[in-house]
Structure formats: C-alpha cells, structure tokens
Motif scaffolding. Structure first.
Motif, mmCIF file in Angstrom:
data_model
loop_
_atom_site.group_PDB
_atom_site.id
_atom_site.type_symbol
_atom_site.label_atom_id
_atom_site.label_comp_id
_atom_site.label_asym_id
_atom_site.label_seq_id
_atom_site.Cartn_x
_atom_site.Cartn_y
_atom_site.Cartn_z
ATOM 1 N N HIS A 115 -12.580 8.183 36.906
ATOM 2 C CA HIS A 115 -13.615 7.615 36.049
ATOM 3 C C HIS A 115 -13.096 7.186 34.667
ATOM 4 O O HIS A 115 -13.193 6.012 34.316
ATOM 5 C CB HIS A 115 -14.798 8.589 35.963
ATOM 6 C CG HIS A 115 -15.789 8.260 34.896
ATOM 7 N ND1 HIS A 115 -16.530 7.101 34.918
ATOM 8 C CD2 HIS A 115 -16.128 8.908 33.746
ATOM 9 C CE1 HIS A 115 -17.300 7.061 33.835
ATOM 10 N NE2 HIS A 115 -17.075 8.139 33.122
ATOM 11 N N HIS A 122 -12.617 10.389 26.983
ATOM 12 C CA HIS A 122 -14.016 10.389 26.538
ATOM 13 C C HIS A 122 -14.876 11.508 27.122
ATOM 14 O O HIS A 122 -15.886 11.868 26.540
ATOM 15 C CB HIS A 122 -14.671 9.018 26.761
ATOM 16 C CG HIS A 122 -15.188 8.783 28.145
ATOM 17 N ND1 HIS A 122 -14.420 8.245 29.143
ATOM 18 C CD2 HIS A 122 -16.404 9.016 28.697
ATOM 19 C CE1 HIS A 122 -15.139 8.166 30.242
ATOM 20 N NE2 HIS A 122 -16.348 8.625 30.006
ATOM 21 N N ASP A 123 -14.474 12.063 28.248
ATOM 22 C CA ASP A 123 -15.290 13.137 28.832
ATOM 23 C C ASP A 123 -14.672 14.525 28.699
ATOM 24 O O ASP A 123 -15.233 15.495 29.189
ATOM 25 C CB ASP A 123 -15.562 12.854 30.325
ATOM 26 C CG ASP A 123 -16.724 11.878 30.515
ATOM 27 O OD1 ASP A 123 -17.646 11.880 29.673
ATOM 28 O OD2 ASP A 123 -16.696 11.103 31.490
ATOM 29 N N ASP A 168 -18.288 2.938 29.902
ATOM 30 C CA ASP A 168 -18.593 4.172 30.617
ATOM 31 C C ASP A 168 -19.800 3.939 31.538
ATOM 32 O O ASP A 168 -19.777 4.250 32.730
ATOM 33 C CB ASP A 168 -18.889 5.267 29.576
ATOM 34 C CG ASP A 168 -19.318 6.588 30.188
ATOM 35 O OD1 ASP A 168 -18.711 6.994 31.190
ATOM 36 O OD2 ASP A 168 -20.266 7.204 29.652
ATOM 37 N N TYR A 183 -11.898 13.450 39.362
ATOM 38 C CA TYR A 183 -12.673 12.977 38.217
ATOM 39 C C TYR A 183 -11.929 11.961 37.352
ATOM 40 O O TYR A 183 -12.516 11.036 36.812
ATOM 41 C CB TYR A 183 -13.126 14.154 37.337
ATOM 42 C CG TYR A 183 -14.188 13.736 36.373
ATOM 43 C CD1 TYR A 183 -15.531 13.761 36.729
ATOM 44 C CD2 TYR A 183 -13.854 13.219 35.114
ATOM 45 C CE1 TYR A 183 -16.514 13.314 35.872
ATOM 46 C CE2 TYR A 183 -14.836 12.766 34.244
ATOM 47 C CZ TYR A 183 -16.160 12.816 34.636
ATOM 48 O OH TYR A 183 -17.124 12.356 33.792
HETATM 49 MN MN MN Z 1 -18.030 9.142 31.319
#
Ligand code: MN
Length: 354
Positions: free
Chosen positions: A93, A117-118, A185, A90
């Motif tokens: 990203h 950000h996630d 994003d 992940y």
């Molecule tokens: Mn994202």
C-alpha cells in the motif's frame, strides 16, 4: 486548449484504461492507470520498489535514492507481517501511494513520507524516530497525514457537510504536500476497494466523491480527480457505470481511428501556420459522461464531447492563434466556445474550449 501538464492525458486518444477491462476470467485488473496487468505481476514488494525508483529517475535522473531506500526498508520492517484486506503484505500500500506520487513528479520528501505514512498510526514506530532518521520536514509530513486520517466522518451527514469537511481538511494541513499524499492514499484505497465489505465500499465511495475528488479538482490535479470520480461512480452507481463501460468500449475502435485522423489534420494545420504545438487526444472520463447524461437528461448519442483534442502551446498568444487556425478549418458550434484565459476557473485553470 493549452493546459497544465499535470492533467490526465491519454496520448493515443484512448478511453480511460478501465474501459478496456472486460473481465471475463477475473484475472485481468487495472493496477495503476497505466494499463492492464496480471494481478500477480506486482505483488512482490521489491519489484514494486524497483518500479518506484524507475519512475522517479524518469523525472529526476540524478536523484539520490538512499533516503528513499532507507524509508522503504524501514516501513517494510515496521509493517512486518501486517496484511492488506487483499491478503497482500501491507507494504504494498505505501509503495503504491509513493508510485502514484512519483507519477505526479513530487519531491523526495513527499515520496519518503508516503512510504512512511502509515507507520506511526499502525506500528510501534514513533514520530520522534522518524524525525531522527529523516529530519523534521519528513516528520511533519507524516504527522500531517496521520492527523488528517483522524478526521471522523459521519456517514449519514457527508452530503450535507461536504463543504465544511473540505474546508476543515484544507485548513488542517499546513503543507499542501500533506493533502496530496492523502489524496494518493485515498486513490490506492479506492483502487483496492473491492476487498472491502459492500457497506464500507459505498461509504468510502461517497466520501471520495464528496470530499476527496473536489479537493483534487480545487488543487488542479485532474489526473487524481478523474480516477477518484470514476472509481466512486463504480461503487455508488454500479449499473450505470458498467453500462457506460460496455457501451463506450464497443465504439472505441471507431472513435480511436477518428481521433487519430483529426489529430493528424490539426497538427498539419498548426504546422502550416507556424505554431509550435503538441496535439493530444483526450477521452472524457466515465463520471463526467454520467453527470452530463443525468444533469442534462441526455443519451450517450447526444453527448458530443466523448473525446476531444487538446493542443498545448508555449504562450497565450499562440493559444489564440491556434484557435484562429482551428476555427478557420472547423466551424465552431455556437454557444460552445469558452475563454478560460480571460476568465480563469476558480482553481486558476486557464485554456480555451471550443
Ligand atoms: Mn494509507
């Protein structure tokens, strides 16, 4: 003719990189708007991180990257074994989102927030922890991005409600950097959209075309706008898109040679006139060509500005002077001249078009 530096440039007048993509073996892939890379080139997070730092150091050579490194390590740990739909870890990203923002020469807080950000949404890490580790500014940015992600779109109503959704989007983010992170994003998600189900692809592409690309345009970030539009077109009108890619690629080498000759001539004229200028070629992007063909019912042959020359000068006076030089050498087409210096576009874009 003179234009904000953040706009998309293709220095050698080449067409958007995806035009080069003639994917015969299914191996080649455009990864970041900078060229074609083997798919396997960058799936190693540490390598991507190295790329991020290298790009930051290009515009901010003395940047202290300790906080950025801390954010990377923390995000990597927080996302743990999570995978993208592509099967990649992940962390790929947020790394790409940060790289897109580094290419826009954003500040350190934005890069750090991009890496994180996630994490609040998808991991056990909390808002408070981010504040403790990175300070209130980064925490606010991450929180803003998380909240923007919670706006629910009704897929059937996007076209009708687009203007309202865009307004809501802009009003919700108190810091403009939140929106820019969100755009980056979305751009990375669009670049990797092929891993989603066809239905989802269309839905995301529609949203991007109606909400995200216009916001990028309104903020004057044409580099993002162009790629968002081209990627949306690819999923909304695949036939038209691939048709254009193919037709334009065929004519590419002839056009490149022509643009180069033109650039050299223009450069020489401006130099003779004593005007300090940077001359660049720019290719019209796919969606912009497509829109023109549909709206004005034209064939590809009837579109004159598939490419253009861009002249960047130091001030307004030189801009008009350069126009004089150009009109002396090349006959202007009646009705095609536009003075966006006297009448700026709503996003404050100023330039002369001829
Ligand atoms: Mn994202």
């Amino acid at each position: 003719m003179s234009e904000n530096k953040t706009t998309y440039e293709s220095l050698d007048g080449k067409i958007a990189p995806e035009a080069l993509l003639k994917d015969t073996r299914g191996k080649l892939q455009m990864v970041d708007g900078h060229g074609i890379k083997q798919e396997a080139d960058y799936d190693d997070p540490d390598k991507l991180y190295g790329m991020l730092i290298a790009r930051i150091q290009k515009y901010h050579p003395s940047a202290d990257v300790t906080q950025i490194e801390k954010a990377y390590n923390l995000a990597k740990k927080a996302h743990g074994d999570q995978k993208r739909k592509s099967g990649e870890p992940y962390i790929i990203h947020p790394l790409w989102v940060a790289i897109i923002l580094a290419d826009l020469e954003m500040d350190k807080e934005t890069i750090i927030a991009a890496l994180l950000h996630d994490v609040v949404e998808d991991t056990v890490m909390t808002d408070e922890e981010i504040k403790e580790e990175f300070g209130p500014e980064v925490a606010l940015l991450v929180d803003g991005v998380t909240k923007l992600g919670q706006i629910a779109y009704d897929a059937d109503k996007i076209e009708v409600q687009a203007e309202n959704l865009r307004k809501m989007f802009l009003a919700m983010a108190k810091d403009i950097r939140v929106i820019i992170i969100k755009l980056a994003d979305r751009l990375h998600n669009m670049r990797t959209l092929k891993y989603m189900k066809p239905e989802k692809q269309k839905e995301k592409a529609r949203e991007t075309m109606d909400i995200y690309a216009p916001i990028a345009q309104r903020l004057g970030i044409s580099k993002l706008k162009i790629e968002l539009e081209d990627l949306s077109l690819k999923y909304l009108e695949p036939e038209a898109y691939y048709d254009l890619v193919e037709k334009i690629a065929v004519r590419k080498s002839a056009r490149d040679a022509y643009v180069h000759r033109l650039m050299n001539d223009v450069e020489a004229c401006l130099k003779d006139a004593g005007i300090k200028a940077t001359v660049m070629g720019r290719a019209k992007h796919f969606f912009s060509i497509y829109k023109k063909m549909v709206n004005q019912n034209k064939t590809l042959d009837q579109i004159y500005d598939l490419f253009a020359i861009r002249i960047i000068v130091d001030d307004v006076k030189d801009c008009y002077a350069a126009l004089g030089v150009i009109h002396e050498k090349y006959k202007p087409i009646p009705g095609r001249f536009k003075d966006y210096i006297a009448m700026p576009k709503p996003n404050m874009y100023q330039s002369l078009h001829t």
